[in-house]
Design an enzyme around this catalytic site. Structure first.
Site, PDB file in Angstrom:
ATOM      1  N   ASP A 146      47.810 -36.802  45.449  1.00  0.00           N
ATOM      2  CA  ASP A 146      48.417 -37.172  44.165  1.00  0.00           C
ATOM      3  C   ASP A 146      48.837 -38.640  44.220  1.00  0.00           C
ATOM      4  O   ASP A 146      50.005 -38.975  44.388  1.00  0.00           O
ATOM      5  CB  ASP A 146      49.613 -36.269  43.887  1.00  0.00           C
ATOM      6  N   SER A 184      49.091 -23.752  31.781  1.00  0.00           N
ATOM      7  CA  SER A 184      49.556 -24.578  30.659  1.00  0.00           C
ATOM      8  C   SER A 184      48.415 -25.053  29.779  1.00  0.00           C
ATOM      9  O   SER A 184      48.648 -25.676  28.743  1.00  0.00           O
ATOM     10  CB  SER A 184      50.319 -25.795  31.188  1.00  0.00           C
ATOM     11  N   GLU A 193      50.424 -24.720  40.437  1.00  0.00           N
ATOM     12  CA  GLU A 193      49.185 -24.161  39.912  1.00  0.00           C
ATOM     13  C   GLU A 193      48.038 -24.342  40.902  1.00  0.00           C
ATOM     14  O   GLU A 193      47.153 -23.493  41.001  1.00  0.00           O
ATOM     15  CB  GLU A 193      48.839 -24.833  38.574  1.00  0.00           C
ATOM     16  N   HIS A 304       1.522 -25.876  62.127  1.00  0.00           N
ATOM     17  CA  HIS A 304       0.105 -26.026  61.790  1.00  0.00           C
ATOM     18  C   HIS A 304      -0.075 -27.234  60.873  1.00  0.00           C
ATOM     19  O   HIS A 304       0.701 -27.430  59.929  1.00  0.00           O
ATOM     20  CB  HIS A 304      -0.394 -24.761  61.079  1.00  0.00           C
ATOM     21  N   ASN A 305      -1.102 -28.051  61.167  1.00  0.00           N
ATOM     22  CA  ASN A 305      -1.360 -29.246  60.339  1.00  0.00           C
ATOM     23  C   ASN A 305      -0.055 -29.967  59.998  1.00  0.00           C
ATOM     24  O   ASN A 305       0.283 -30.180  58.828  1.00  0.00           O
ATOM     25  CB  ASN A 305      -2.116 -28.867  59.066  1.00  0.00           C
ATOM     26  N   GLU A 334       0.505 -30.418  65.575  1.00  0.00           N
ATOM     27  CA  GLU A 334      -0.957 -30.538  65.508  1.00  0.00           C
ATOM     28  C   GLU A 334      -1.377 -31.836  64.843  1.00  0.00           C
ATOM     29  O   GLU A 334      -0.726 -32.305  63.894  1.00  0.00           O
ATOM     30  CB  GLU A 334      -1.536 -29.352  64.736  1.00  0.00           C
ATOM     31  N   ASP A 336      -5.118 -33.619  63.362  1.00  0.00           N
ATOM     32  CA  ASP A 336      -6.564 -33.583  63.105  1.00  0.00           C
ATOM     33  C   ASP A 336      -7.045 -35.028  63.129  1.00  0.00           C
ATOM     34  O   ASP A 336      -6.690 -35.820  62.245  1.00  0.00           O
ATOM     35  CB  ASP A 336      -6.858 -32.968  61.734  1.00  0.00           C
ATOM     36  N   HIS A 349      -6.626 -33.937  56.856  1.00  0.00           N
ATOM     37  CA  HIS A 349      -7.365 -32.675  56.839  1.00  0.00           C
ATOM     38  C   HIS A 349      -8.790 -32.975  56.413  1.00  0.00           C
ATOM     39  O   HIS A 349      -9.053 -33.213  55.226  1.00  0.00           O
ATOM     40  CB  HIS A 349      -6.696 -31.682  55.887  1.00  0.00           C
ATOM     41  N   GLU A 383      -7.005 -31.608  67.360  1.00  0.00           N
ATOM     42  CA  GLU A 383      -8.293 -31.181  66.809  1.00  0.00           C
ATOM     43  C   GLU A 383      -9.135 -32.448  66.706  1.00  0.00           C
ATOM     44  O   GLU A 383      -8.932 -33.275  65.809  1.00  0.00           O
ATOM     45  CB  GLU A 383      -8.098 -30.507  65.452  1.00  0.00           C
ATOM     46  N   SER A 519      -7.734 -20.349  70.763  1.00  0.00           N
ATOM     47  CA  SER A 519      -7.133 -20.296  69.432  1.00  0.00           C
ATOM     48  C   SER A 519      -7.809 -19.216  68.604  1.00  0.00           C
ATOM     49  O   SER A 519      -9.025 -18.990  68.709  1.00  0.00           O
ATOM     50  CB  SER A 519      -7.259 -21.648  68.726  1.00  0.00           C
ATOM     51  N   ASP A 703      19.264 -11.812  42.747  1.00  0.00           N
ATOM     52  CA  ASP A 703      19.836 -11.601  41.417  1.00  0.00           C
ATOM     53  C   ASP A 703      18.951 -10.594  40.694  1.00  0.00           C
ATOM     54  O   ASP A 703      17.798 -10.887  40.372  1.00  0.00           O
ATOM     55  CB  ASP A 703      19.892 -12.939  40.673  1.00  0.00           C
TER      56      ASP A 703
END
Length: 755
Positions: A146, A184, A193, A304-305, A334, A336, A349, A383, A519, A703
């Site tokens: 305050d 109030s 309050e 991945h990638n 990874e 490429d 990619h 890769e 892989s 929800d």
């Protein structure tokens, strides 16, 4: 003692020996000890005539300044912690706090409290408030915030004050409570309050019910009460007394209660809201597992990638992908690699419209961020589509930028007989996964094969489409497998992770080396699990396997990693940029063990003498199913999901079990109409867990919508073995895995043996 105006003075005089012994025990100066002693004595007295008078109340004058003086009707609330007053101006009821300092307690001033009744002193009143440290703390903070000393704060100021107080707040709920506390209707809160607002914000009837069930007097938990609670509900067994004392010392805000070795409701709530009251066992948050096992004995957090921030066709490539993944604890990333301009390899990619980045920039980021979240080794999965010339450039960048961080030779310079462990020798090391000329033994003996290499690995067969979709010729592409030339410089950077083509489990058992890694697409992995689950588990006990998403997942969606972990696959590569249940499971599994990115597999998946089939877990040795009972009690300050003004969620909770097929299950509570602030369910959900070592438990809040799909609100996922039984809080996370304080669930958990 005559300067102390206290109605219990006769008690002190009549039992001087007892009080003297008490003061000597408490220590400190005479007056400090005396006040502590009085607080102790009055704490133990449950009721008296003066308190009854305070409960009746009287008219007193409230003074804020020299010019602001108003008459108010004051009375003490039944909790002995709050003074209530009624304003003559508006007829509004207010809650406020009036606290006197310890020094005031030692004055001889007596204030008449009610006409026609026995007078009492403020100091006698004060000693009933030592458990009200929270309200005193609130008032002190209000005065600090305050700035203009007008005794009022608007919502923005209150919001800033709560941040200063380190109080988590959902703004939507806080504004609603602010309006309720503003009696109030001035648009501002006075100090009294604000205390009402704060208590409405933090009140917990559900926790109070548990507290009073174990409290001997309904006001506090004495040491024995707390020990009973810890034994009977939280199922603590060893060192209960020491643990109870530690909780009191750590969470109890009242010095008087601490002195009594007691815990008030405020302390009890603080404990249950802390990490020790969380559903996640704090002993398993930090590093706790054996890190000296071979690499193949761990699940490894994998991406991945990693360079992609969006989809697989037109998505943006950025080094930011590596930074985010590594900060998240990922230990396998990874790249490429393709030939780029001016002799510089690029990463993107291939054969798509994704943007391109330089390989050297990726390596630089890897060197800077690899060990920010964990000291354990990072695997760089390459890769490789580059020419021999640009492969040499790649090797040069790796060597020069990473330096000693890059592992280029077997540890100790000896021919290894098995994979090393993450700890000590491989700490802060980067391992390259890729094609290698010849075997590790040949390199150690100085034998170099011709640089003409064999078939590319599965992940390099870029247009491969899952077997499940081969009937659709319009999306089916075949790429002829070809030979690939490797530079010796890049080949030499590969030590413990040589990429090889997988033929069969029988072939691997006879011919494969411990440092070879294969892989698998997600569909081939599932096929192997269905047809030879126990053989796949055995294969993964000897060497590493990597699983990557289907080529059809152009939107960067993810497969369920749990299926692959069930077979012991270590490197289960996910698209980290895509939020959802799959990444929730990944985050949940690796949230234990110090978030280090390595989780030790169960014993039955590491021992080559055992046979474990994830499709038939009841056949394994040591089969001991468990029963999980979750009572969903309540929710706290659940986030608003609909931006439409005035909308309130109808929350429900779903508990999901992810594990071996026999354990897959989910159950829901009923939904609660229009209550996201403090919904109460008290619904109990029951599950049977056949393989607890592999199970993950996911708590989801949604929800409810009867006309469309439910909206996601929050979730929390953790390993079943990390669950703490008893009354626990679940601190919810957002869809992308970030914290959304103070949103939580309050639950009661029981785990029992079935056999």
């Amino acid at each position: 003692m005559t300067i102390i105006d206290c109605k219990y003075e006769h008690f002190l005089r009549s039992d001087t020996k007892t009080v003297s012994s008490l003061l000597e025990l408490l220590g400190g100066s005479y007056w400090e000890s005396l006040i502590k002693g009085l607080n102790y004595i009055l704490f133990c007295i449950q009721a008296d005539d003066d308190l009854k008078s305070m409960f009746v109340g009287t008219v007193m004058r409230k003074i804020k300044s020299r010019t602001w003086k108003k008459q108010r009707y004051f009375r003490l609330q039944e909790d002995c912690m709050t003074i209530w007053y009624k304003s003559k101006k508006a007829g509004n009821a207010h809650s406020t706090c009036n606290h006197l300092s310890k020094a005031t307690c030692c004055t001889a001033r007596t204030i008449p409290f009610a006409r026609g009744v026995q007078s009492t002193s403020w100091r006698a009143w004060r000693v009933y408030f030592p458990l009200n440290a929270i309200s005193r703390w609130i008032c002190d903070w209000f005065k600090k915030a305050d700035k203009n000393r007008d005794g009022q704060m608007n919502f923005k100021e209150v919001r800033n004050l709560l941040k200063m107080m380190n109080v988590d707040m959902n703004e939507h709920h806080a504004l609603r409570l602010f309006t309720m506390a503003d009696k109030s209707q001035s648009g501002t809160l006075e100090d009294d309050e604000f205390v009402l607002f704060y208590k409405m914000l933090t009140q917990r009837e559900d926790v109070l019910r548990v507290f009073q069930e174990y409290s001997s007097d309904g006001q506090k938990l004495m040491l024995q009460d707390l020990k009973d609670f810890l034994r009977e509900e939280q199922l603590h067994e060893d060192g209960v007394q020491q643990y109870a004392l530690k909780l009191i010392e750590r969470y109890e805000p009242s010095d008087t209660a601490k002195m009594l070795q007691a815990m008030t409701f405020d302390g009890f709530l603080m404990y249950l809201s802390s990490s020790e009251g969380s559903i996640f066992n704090p002993n398993m948050v930090d590093l706790y597992q054996d890190m000296t096992q071979p690499l193949c004995h761990y699940f490894i957090s994998s991406s991945h990638n990693t360079y992609l921030l969006e989809d697989q066709i037109r998505g943006h490539s950025s080094v930011e992908g590596y930074i985010r993944a590594l900060k998240r604890g990922c230990r396998c990333v990874e790249v490429d690699c393709w030939d780029g301009p001016n002799g510089e390899p690029i990463v993107y990619h291939g054969h798509t419209f994704t943007s391109k980045i330089f390989f050297k920039d990726v390596v630089t980021v890897l060197g800077n961020y690899a060990f920010k979240a964990s000291q354990y080794p990072v695997i760089l999965s390459i890769e490789n589509h580059c020419s021999v010339e640009q492969q040499k450039v790649m090797a040069q960048h790796l060597t020069q930028i990473l330096g000693d961080k890059l592992l280029k030779s077997p540890l100790d310079g000896k021919i290894p007989i098995g994979l090393p462990s993450p700890e000590v020798s491989l700490e802060r090391k980067i391992l390259l996964k890729g094609k290698k000329i010849g075997g590790l033994e040949n390199c150690m003996n100085g034998v170099v094969d011709d640089p003409l290499m064999g078939e590319v690995s599965d992940e390099e067969d870029t247009a491969e489409i899952d077997d499940d979709h081969h009937r659709n010729d319009s999306i089916r592409h075949r790429v002829k497998k070809s030979k690939q030339r490797l530079s010796k410089e890049l080949s030499d950077c590969v030590v413990y992770c040589k990429s090889v083509h997988f033929s069969s489990f029988k072939h691997s058992q006879i011919h494969s080396k411990f440092y070879e890694i294969s892989s698998f697409t997600e569909s081939k992995t599932r096929k192997h699990i269905r047809e030879a689950g126990s053989e796949f588990v055995l294969h993964n006990a000897r060497q590493l396997s990597r699983v990557y998403p289907s080529g059809l997942r152009t939107d960067s969606s993810n497969f369920n990693p749990q299926d692959m972990w069930n077979a012991g696959c270590q490197i289960v590569a996910l698209n980290f940029q895509t939020a959802g249940v799959e990444m929730d499971l990944n985050d949940g599994l690796f949230s234990q063990n110090g978030h280090c990115g390595y989780i030790l597999k169960p014993t039955f998946m590491r021992n080559t003498d055992e046979r474990f089939d994830p499709e038939n877990p009841q056949n394994r040795d040591g089969y001991k199913p468990l029963s999980l009972s979750v009572q969903v009690i309540s929710g706290q300050q659940l986030p608003k999901v609909n931006i439409k003004e005035g909308s309130i969620i109808d929350p429900l909770v779903r508990v999901e079990i992810h594990g071996v097929p026999l354990d897959q299950a989910k159950q829901e509570t009923r939904y609660i109409d229009n209550n996201g602030f403090n919904p109460v369910w008290h619904d109990t959900l029951q599950f049977t867990i056949h393989v607890p070592e592999l199970a993950l438990v996911r708590f989801v809040v949604e929800d409810y919508d009867k006309t469309s799909k439910n909206d996601f609100v929050g979730q929390f996922t953790l390993p079943f073995i990390c669950i703490q039984p008893g009354y626990r809080h679940i601190h919810l996370l957002s869809k992308d895995g970030t914290s959304i304080p103070p949103s939580s669930l309050f639950v009661h958990v029981r785990i029992t043996k079935l056999m």
